[in-house]
Write a protein that holds these residues in place. Sequence first.
Motif, PDB file in Angstrom:
ATOM      1  N   SER A 226      11.645   9.538  18.056  1.00 16.19           N
ATOM      2  CA  SER A 226      11.678   8.484  17.109  1.00 16.19           C
ATOM      3  C   SER A 226      11.083   7.176  17.495  1.00 16.19           C
ATOM      4  CB  SER A 226      13.239   8.014  16.743  1.00 16.19           C
ATOM      5  OG  SER A 226      13.791   7.224  17.906  1.00 16.19           O
ATOM      6  N   GLY A 227      10.705   6.228  16.632  1.00 18.24           N
ATOM      7  CA  GLY A 227      10.224   5.053  16.812  1.00 18.24           C
ATOM      8  C   GLY A 227      10.965   4.105  17.594  1.00 18.24           C
ATOM      9  N   THR A 252      11.767  -7.761  10.217  1.00 17.57           N
ATOM     10  CA  THR A 252      11.248  -6.572  10.758  1.00 17.57           C
ATOM     11  C   THR A 252      12.740  -5.483  10.471  1.00 17.57           C
ATOM     12  OG1 THR A 252      10.667  -5.224  12.583  1.00 17.57           O
ATOM     13  CG2 THR A 252      12.009  -6.991  13.168  1.00 17.57           C
ATOM     14  N   PHE A 253      12.209  -4.153  10.725  1.00 12.42           N
ATOM     15  CA  PHE A 253      13.523  -3.136  10.646  1.00 12.42           C
ATOM     16  C   PHE A 253      14.475  -3.433  11.892  1.00 12.42           C
ATOM     17  CE2 PHE A 253      14.931   1.313  11.101  1.00 12.42           C
ATOM     18  CZ  PHE A 253      16.011   0.998  10.140  1.00 12.42           C
ATOM     19  N   ALA A 255      15.595  -1.653  13.864  1.00 17.58           N
ATOM     20  CA  ALA A 255      15.278  -0.779  15.265  1.00 17.58           C
ATOM     21  C   ALA A 255      14.321  -1.654  16.246  1.00 17.58           C
ATOM     22  CB  ALA A 255      14.346   0.252  14.747  1.00 17.58           C
ATOM     23  N   THR A 256      13.518  -2.490  15.675  1.00 20.70           N
ATOM     24  CA  THR A 256      12.953  -3.377  16.754  1.00 20.70           C
ATOM     25  C   THR A 256      14.063  -4.025  17.855  1.00 20.70           C
ATOM     26  OG1 THR A 256      11.363  -3.899  14.820  1.00 20.70           O
ATOM     27  CG2 THR A 256      11.041  -5.097  16.997  1.00 20.70           C
ATOM     28  N   VAL A 315       5.299  -7.264  15.597  1.00 22.22           N
ATOM     29  CA  VAL A 315       5.303  -6.116  14.639  1.00 22.22           C
ATOM     30  C   VAL A 315       4.221  -6.067  13.439  1.00 22.22           C
ATOM     31  CG1 VAL A 315       6.927  -4.777  13.065  1.00 22.22           C
ATOM     32  CG2 VAL A 315       7.998  -6.277  15.020  1.00 22.22           C
ATOM     33  N   LEU A 317       4.008  -5.152  10.508  1.00 24.61           N
ATOM     34  CA  LEU A 317       4.827  -4.881   9.324  1.00 24.61           C
ATOM     35  C   LEU A 317       3.859  -4.548   8.058  1.00 24.61           C
ATOM     36  CD1 LEU A 317       7.770  -4.440   9.355  1.00 24.61           C
ATOM     37  CD2 LEU A 317       7.868  -6.646   7.856  1.00 24.61           C
ATOM     38  N   ASP A 341       5.044  -3.144  18.090  1.00 21.83           N
ATOM     39  CA  ASP A 341       5.626  -2.286  17.034  1.00 21.83           C
ATOM     40  C   ASP A 341       4.592  -2.110  16.029  1.00 21.83           C
ATOM     41  OD1 ASP A 341       7.079  -0.951  15.182  1.00 21.83           O
ATOM     42  OD2 ASP A 341       8.851  -2.417  15.542  1.00 21.83           O
ATOM     43  N   CYS A 343       5.102   0.829  14.345  1.00 19.77           N
ATOM     44  CA  CYS A 343       5.636   1.960  13.676  1.00 19.77           C
ATOM     45  C   CYS A 343       5.310   2.060  12.182  1.00 19.77           C
ATOM     46  CB  CYS A 343       7.345   1.704  13.665  1.00 19.77           C
ATOM     47  SG  CYS A 343       7.924   2.164  15.394  1.00 19.77           S
ATOM     48  N   TYR A 373       8.913   8.859  11.305  1.00 16.82           N
ATOM     49  CA  TYR A 373       9.842   8.981  10.217  1.00 16.82           C
ATOM     50  C   TYR A 373       8.990   9.335   8.937  1.00 16.82           C
ATOM     51  CZ  TYR A 373      13.750   7.709   7.147  1.00 16.82           C
ATOM     52  OH  TYR A 373      14.799   7.585   6.220  1.00 16.82           O
ATOM     53  N   LYS A 376       6.675   7.598   6.728  1.00 17.64           N
ATOM     54  CA  LYS A 376       5.531   6.456   7.210  1.00 17.64           C
ATOM     55  C   LYS A 376       4.073   6.996   7.064  1.00 17.64           C
ATOM     56  CE  LYS A 376       8.043   3.620   9.750  1.00 17.64           C
ATOM     57  NZ  LYS A 376       9.442   3.697   9.170  1.00 17.64           N
ATOM     58  N   GLU A 383      12.572  13.732  12.597  1.00 21.18           N
ATOM     59  CA  GLU A 383      12.206  12.333  13.215  1.00 21.18           C
ATOM     60  C   GLU A 383      11.037  12.642  14.113  1.00 21.18           C
ATOM     61  OE1 GLU A 383      13.905   9.626  12.804  1.00 21.18           O
ATOM     62  OE2 GLU A 383      15.921  10.364  11.651  1.00 21.18           O
ATOM     63  N   GLY A 384      10.498  11.495  14.712  1.00 17.42           N
ATOM     64  CA  GLY A 384       9.378  11.446  15.824  1.00 17.42           C
ATOM     65  C   GLY A 384       8.989  10.227  15.933  1.00 17.42           C
ATOM     66  N   TYR A 501      12.647  -6.785   4.178  1.00 10.18           N
ATOM     67  CA  TYR A 501      13.966  -6.233   4.121  1.00 10.18           C
ATOM     68  C   TYR A 501      15.051  -7.282   3.479  1.00 10.18           C
ATOM     69  CZ  TYR A 501      11.796  -2.655   7.048  1.00 10.18           C
ATOM     70  OH  TYR A 501      11.152  -1.626   7.388  1.00 10.18           O
ATOM     71  N   THR A 577      14.126   2.747   5.162  1.00 10.69           N
ATOM     72  CA  THR A 577      13.252   2.621   6.531  1.00 10.69           C
ATOM     73  C   THR A 577      11.836   3.489   6.068  1.00 10.69           C
ATOM     74  OG1 THR A 577      14.048   4.158   7.688  1.00 10.69           O
ATOM     75  CG2 THR A 577      14.919   1.888   8.112  1.00 10.69           C
TER      76      THR A 577
HETATM   77  C1  LIG Z   1       9.050  -1.729  12.065  1.00 12.89           C
HETATM   78  C2  LIG Z   1       9.756  -0.555  12.369  1.00 12.89           C
HETATM   79  N1  LIG Z   1       9.926  -0.547  13.681  1.00 12.89           N
HETATM   80  C3  LIG Z   1      10.866   0.559  14.253  1.00 12.89           C
HETATM   81  C4  LIG Z   1      10.925   1.802  13.454  1.00 12.89           C
HETATM   82  C5  LIG Z   1      11.846   2.863  14.077  1.00 12.89           C
HETATM   83  O1  LIG Z   1      11.421   3.918  13.668  1.00 12.89           O
HETATM   84  P1  LIG Z   1      12.236   5.271  13.825  1.00 12.89           P
HETATM   85  O2  LIG Z   1      13.030   5.269  12.320  1.00 12.89           O
HETATM   86  O3  LIG Z   1      11.347   6.481  13.966  1.00 12.89           O
HETATM   87  O4  LIG Z   1      13.217   5.477  14.762  1.00 12.89           O
HETATM   88  C6  LIG Z   1      10.849   1.510  12.047  1.00 12.89           C
HETATM   89  C7  LIG Z   1      10.893   2.662  11.343  1.00 12.89           C
HETATM   90  O5  LIG Z   1      11.954   3.018  10.684  1.00 12.89           O
HETATM   91  C8  LIG Z   1      10.035   0.569  11.802  1.00 12.89           C
HETATM   92  O6  LIG Z   1       9.550   0.328  10.261  1.00 12.89           O
END
Ligand SMILES: Cc1ncc(COP(=O)(O)O)c(C=O)c1O
Length: 578
Positions: A226-227, A252-253, A255-256, A315, A317, A341, A343, A373, A376, A383-384, A501, A577
């Motif tokens: 995954s990212g 940002t999302f 996950a960062t 990021v 974005l 980032d 992603c 994802y 994307k 997932e990847g 977001y 996301t």
């Molecule tokens: C900016 C950003 N960072 C990280 C991620 C994490 O990626 P993943 O959902 O593949 O874990 C995402 C995606 O969802 C993202 O949009």
Amino acid sequence: MNPYNAISEDVKLGQNVRLSKFINLYGCEVGDETKIGAFVEIQKNASVGKSCKISSHSFICEGVVIEDNVFIGHGVTFTNDSYPRATTAGGALQTESDWKVERTLVRKGASIGSGATILPNTCIGENAIVGAGSVVTKDVLANSVVAGNPAKFIRYIEEPTATASAPAPIPFLDLITPHRELEKELSLAFRQSLDTASFIGGPTVEGFEKDFAAFCEVDHSVAVSSGTDALRFALMACGIQPGDVVLTVPNTFIATTEAISQAQALPEFIDVDEQTYNLSPTLLQSYLEQQCVRDQDGRLLSLRSGRPVTAVIPVHLYGQMADMDPILDLANEYGLTVIEDACQAHGAQYFSKNQNRWIKAGSMGRAAAFSFYPGKNLGACGEGGSVTTNDAGIAKQVRMLRDHGQTKKYYHDMEGYNGRLDSIQAGILRVKLAHLERWNAERRERAATYNSLLADNLALQLPHEPSWSRAVYHLYVVRTTDRDALIQYLNMAQIGTGIHYPIPLHLQKAYNFLNYTVGDFPVSERLAAEILSLPLFPHISESQLERVANEVLASTSSSSRKAPEGPNAPLVSAGSTV
Ligand SMILES: Cc1ncc(COP(=O)(O)O)c(C=O)c1O
């Protein structure tokens, strides 16, 4: 009355109904202006609405309700019993009391092609089209086209039909059409995994890694699960230590920052630039100059946490590049590791004045993370993710981290994770990667169309693409102070939107422990209140773009418009996301 027709007295015929010869109607209802072809039978308790066209040899059985403006082709057969039997368990011929009629509904404006069979307990949605010869076994969505046996969704109808009362909905994202287009190649990739029982690792994963590295113009791409894992592994492989501060943005999302915490580091935020919505180099500089000190060993410490500041994650974005030259210069000056980032930015490019050339996202930091994802720009069917880098040592470390810390099977140099990309996804991604340049170009064209259609609207701020950025428009994000009204209006027009977001990370409950407050990052806070992502994907049509733009313009020029009423399900996807 035509002598060849059998029309019983209990039939309710509307005004001006046109009947051909050899028609058999009993106990049914037919609306005004409807035309019925030869050899049509309509049974009792069936009803046909106004202005319908029922072509010859069709059979409309008991329990079928056909609304107004419906087209039924030749030889269409309705059924009303899922398990018909001639006789009862006792062997006698069945009578009416032996079965219960199962109903079927055809909503207004729908069209059913010749030779179709409609199984009972189904609803064919408003304006839907059923292809000739199809067998409909389940509900058909409004404004969609289905075909085949069993009938499957093909696409939504772009243009409303002449009889349509409402235009077709526009989804925020269409993940069905691109997969249909590539169905053969994708199925082949899947089959290859089945045939070789190659599910984890192997040549497909290696092949994809090679292809993706070439696409990103880097030496190494290490495919992961995954990212989020890509970010975490990149941080760890770059040597970020537990307790280190890693800088990033609140816009940002999550996950960062999750990845930062998972690497046992501590996130601290720098606000974004008002134009690009990405990390502001100016604010990064003031942070480094004013909110950090050097300890006696020369280490950079955060005044806020007292912890060493060792890395920064810009990021990219929405597919827009962060301004990398000044970020890299500052990182260089202060000894920070830069992890991109990327992603949301597969294929985005940055013009580096320092290097006097265009450079791909994911090739500028010490390492970078991509997400695959499904929504994307390059999305798996699951997932990847991938870590990209030009550093062979980092690539090696990530390979170990994703695979239980092993260098070869059952030889573990350290504890790692189960963070591999499976080979079915790798095969799928390899197929899709060949189309990514085209899809990105289409995204850029669609964004340019929005830009020109929405250009004169003072109530809207459109995405800003600086001269040094070639964005790939993962999202097309506009900004307005009247966002709620715009969402409601687009919802009413059946147009999907998203907010990416709605709450900046420093104000999320999850980060209460960081002790940030409202007002700490005013640009991100304003953005969270004002941004709205409009539908944008490679397959969105010109006419769909025009309809979205027209509705946006209509909404923003009618502040006095009434709030919507009725059962429209919200199409807004806050925080998804994609
Ligand atoms: C900016 C950003 N960072 C990280 C991620 C994490 O990626 P993943 O959902 O593949 O874990 C995402 C995606 O969802 C993202 O949009």
